[in-house]
Write a protein that holds these residues in place. Sequence first.
Motif, PDB file in Angstrom:
ATOM      1  N   GLU A   9       0.832  -1.208   0.000  1.00 54.36           N
ATOM      2  CA  GLU A   9       0.000   0.000   0.000  1.00 54.36           C
ATOM      3  C   GLU A   9       0.865   1.255   0.000  1.00 54.36           C
ATOM      4  O   GLU A   9       0.569   2.233  -0.707  1.00 54.36           O
ATOM      5  N   LEU A  10       1.953   1.239   0.771  1.00 55.58           N
ATOM      6  CA  LEU A  10       2.864   2.382   0.820  1.00 55.58           C
ATOM      7  C   LEU A  10       3.442   2.658  -0.563  1.00 55.58           C
ATOM      8  O   LEU A  10       3.470   3.815  -1.021  1.00 55.58           O
ATOM      9  N   ILE A  11       3.921   1.626  -1.230  1.00 60.47           N
ATOM     10  CA  ILE A  11       4.507   1.816  -2.561  1.00 60.47           C
ATOM     11  C   ILE A  11       3.463   2.342  -3.536  1.00 60.47           C
ATOM     12  O   ILE A  11       3.728   3.260  -4.333  1.00 60.47           O
ATOM     13  N   GLY A  12       2.260   1.778  -3.483  1.00 56.88           N
ATOM     14  CA  GLY A  12       1.204   2.250  -4.374  1.00 56.88           C
ATOM     15  C   GLY A  12       0.875   3.716  -4.170  1.00 56.88           C
ATOM     16  O   GLY A  12       0.684   4.464  -5.139  1.00 56.88           O
ATOM     17  N   GLU A  13       0.830   4.127  -2.905  1.00 57.30           N
ATOM     18  CA  GLU A  13       0.484   5.512  -2.598  1.00 57.30           C
ATOM     19  C   GLU A  13       1.655   6.467  -2.822  1.00 57.30           C
ATOM     20  O   GLU A  13       1.478   7.588  -3.296  1.00 57.30           O
ATOM     21  N   ALA A  14       2.865   6.009  -2.476  1.00 56.96           N
ATOM     22  CA  ALA A  14       4.022   6.919  -2.501  1.00 56.96           C
ATOM     23  C   ALA A  14       4.606   7.110  -3.892  1.00 56.96           C
ATOM     24  O   ALA A  14       5.006   8.227  -4.259  1.00 56.96           O
ATOM     25  N   ILE A  15       4.690   6.026  -4.668  1.00 58.10           N
ATOM     26  CA  ILE A  15       5.341   6.137  -5.984  1.00 58.10           C
ATOM     27  C   ILE A  15       4.535   5.476  -7.096  1.00 58.10           C
ATOM     28  O   ILE A  15       5.046   5.285  -8.202  1.00 58.10           O
ATOM     29  N   GLY A  16       3.274   5.171  -6.811  1.00 56.29           N
ATOM     30  CA  GLY A  16       2.438   4.582  -7.850  1.00 56.29           C
ATOM     31  C   GLY A  16       2.297   5.496  -9.058  1.00 56.29           C
ATOM     32  O   GLY A  16       2.185   5.025 -10.195  1.00 56.29           O
ATOM     33  N   HIS A  17       2.342   6.807  -8.812  1.00 62.89           N
ATOM     34  CA  HIS A  17       2.221   7.761  -9.918  1.00 62.89           C
ATOM     35  C   HIS A  17       3.481   7.818 -10.779  1.00 62.89           C
ATOM     36  O   HIS A  17       3.475   8.414 -11.852  1.00 62.89           O
ATOM     37  N   ARG A  18       4.556   7.150 -10.321  1.00 58.51           N
ATOM     38  CA  ARG A  18       5.818   7.098 -11.076  1.00 58.51           C
ATOM     39  C   ARG A  18       6.104   5.664 -11.541  1.00 58.51           C
ATOM     40  O   ARG A  18       7.246   5.275 -11.721  1.00 58.51           O
ATOM     41  N   ARG A  19       5.041   4.908 -11.746  1.00 60.10           N
ATOM     42  CA  ARG A  19       5.132   3.467 -12.001  1.00 60.10           C
ATOM     43  C   ARG A  19       6.060   3.123 -13.167  1.00 60.10           C
ATOM     44  O   ARG A  19       6.720   2.079 -13.150  1.00 60.10           O
ATOM     45  N   HIS A  20       6.168   3.979 -14.165  1.00 61.94           N
ATOM     46  CA  HIS A  20       6.998   3.661 -15.329  1.00 61.94           C
ATOM     47  C   HIS A  20       8.477   3.927 -15.083  1.00 61.94           C
ATOM     48  O   HIS A  20       9.308   3.678 -15.956  1.00 61.94           O
ATOM     49  N   ASP A  21       8.814   4.425 -13.888  1.00 63.15           N
ATOM     50  CA  ASP A  21      10.208   4.747 -13.589  1.00 63.15           C
ATOM     51  C   ASP A  21      10.967   3.598 -12.931  1.00 63.15           C
ATOM     52  O   ASP A  21      12.171   3.724 -12.688  1.00 63.15           O
ATOM     53  N   TYR A  22      10.296   2.506 -12.632  1.00 61.99           N
ATOM     54  CA  TYR A  22      10.975   1.433 -11.896  1.00 61.99           C
ATOM     55  C   TYR A  22      10.401   0.067 -12.241  1.00 61.99           C
ATOM     56  O   TYR A  22       9.264  -0.063 -12.699  1.00 61.99           O
ATOM     57  N   ILE A  23      11.238  -0.936 -12.020  1.00 64.95           N
ATOM     58  CA  ILE A  23      10.815  -2.331 -12.091  1.00 64.95           C
ATOM     59  C   ILE A  23      10.235  -2.696 -10.730  1.00 64.95           C
ATOM     60  O   ILE A  23      10.862  -2.472  -9.694  1.00 64.95           O
ATOM     61  N   LEU A  24       9.057  -3.260 -10.734  1.00 64.22           N
ATOM     62  CA  LEU A  24       8.348  -3.592  -9.497  1.00 64.22           C
ATOM     63  C   LEU A  24       8.363  -5.097  -9.269  1.00 64.22           C
ATOM     64  O   LEU A  24       7.934  -5.873 -10.120  1.00 64.22           O
ATOM     65  N   ALA A  25       8.871  -5.499  -8.117  1.00 61.75           N
ATOM     66  CA  ALA A  25       8.872  -6.904  -7.722  1.00 61.75           C
ATOM     67  C   ALA A  25       8.058  -7.063  -6.440  1.00 61.75           C
ATOM     68  O   ALA A  25       8.166  -6.248  -5.522  1.00 61.75           O
ATOM     69  N   SER A  26       7.252  -8.108  -6.390  1.00 68.23           N
ATOM     70  CA  SER A  26       6.556  -8.459  -5.156  1.00 68.23           C
ATOM     71  C   SER A  26       6.533  -9.975  -5.030  1.00 68.23           C
ATOM     72  O   SER A  26       7.061 -10.693  -5.876  1.00 68.23           O
ATOM     73  N   LYS A  27       5.923 -10.459  -3.947  1.00 68.79           N
ATOM     74  CA  LYS A  27       6.011 -11.885  -3.628  1.00 68.79           C
ATOM     75  C   LYS A  27       4.688 -12.401  -3.074  1.00 68.79           C
ATOM     76  O   LYS A  27       3.926 -11.654  -2.435  1.00 68.79           O
ATOM     77  N   CYS A  28       4.484 -13.683  -3.288  1.00 67.11           N
ATOM     78  CA  CYS A  28       3.311 -14.377  -2.758  1.00 67.11           C
ATOM     79  C   CYS A  28       3.781 -15.673  -2.103  1.00 67.11           C
ATOM     80  O   CYS A  28       4.961 -16.009  -2.132  1.00 67.11           O
TER      81      CYS A  28
END
Length: 310
Positions: A44-63
């Motif tokens: 949630e923090l990443i979505g709120e803090a830098i979600g608007h810059r989504r094209h500037d980074y590679i996003l990795a998460s885990k399940c």
Amino acid sequence: MPLSHAYGTPPEKSAATRLLNEALDLGYDFFDTAALYGFGANEELIGEAIGHRRHDYILASKCGMTGVDGQRVIDGRPETLRRTLDDSLRRLKTDVIDLYYLHRWDKTVPIEDSVGELGRFVAEGKVRAIGLSEVSAATLRRAHPVHPIAALQNEYSPWSRNPELGVLAATREIGAALVSFSPVARGFLAGSVTNPDGLPDKDIRRAMPRFQADNLSTNLSILERFQRLADNSGCRPAQLSLAWVLSRGDHVIAIPGTTSLQHLRENFQARLLEIDAGVLKQIDGLFAQGSIAGARYAPATLAEIDSEEY
């Protein structure tokens, strides 16, 4: 992870938001999170803090390892992984995750079943590539034919050399990245842990044998020599640890975590260091097998993972 989970009280959201945006401004372009971290709070923090810059980074998460009723649960069943992915996409405010890991292999579920479901996420366009975490070379080789594994994330630093037992070579052979978590030894090689009683009450290091009193005193004597090598190399100890990790191969990536803007900047500069080969060899010797006192994890946690262990 330390922005939301496991290392004592996380920073205020405003400070964490500033740090994430500063990282992007500096040039960091790979951000690693998980459904587990803060039981969704980090995503949630990443979505709120830098979600608007989504094209500037590679996003990795885990399940595969999440919080259920306040407890950490490993669950690799396909239906659980799918539910976790949908929740993560919502929290991250994105329609696709670039790299999606199985955080832990649930040993009650064949690795082929869990990886097969991750492969279906790719086919559906919700994930671009898949990875594994804390698994052995043998498990990696079982999983890779089911769907190509783009990255394997295991702990790797001068004091955690386990990837050299198999996965460092195996990832190179199949063309996968080895993503090194805790590349500064959970802060130890930065010199931030000198007294176990100084760790916060909810800090996960309190349960780790290497940070407990008898073992820590032995390990601190090695840290002193490591710090001298850093001083002689004209860099900070954390930077030297990162430079050592990056020297292990072109396919090796380090993902240091921090809550400090100063450390964020120092860590980023480590990629530019040119450390003498003789110093790197001295580090190899300083942290040779058997030199570090204590296991990486407590016995119950070691039983959960699949990665090779000395």
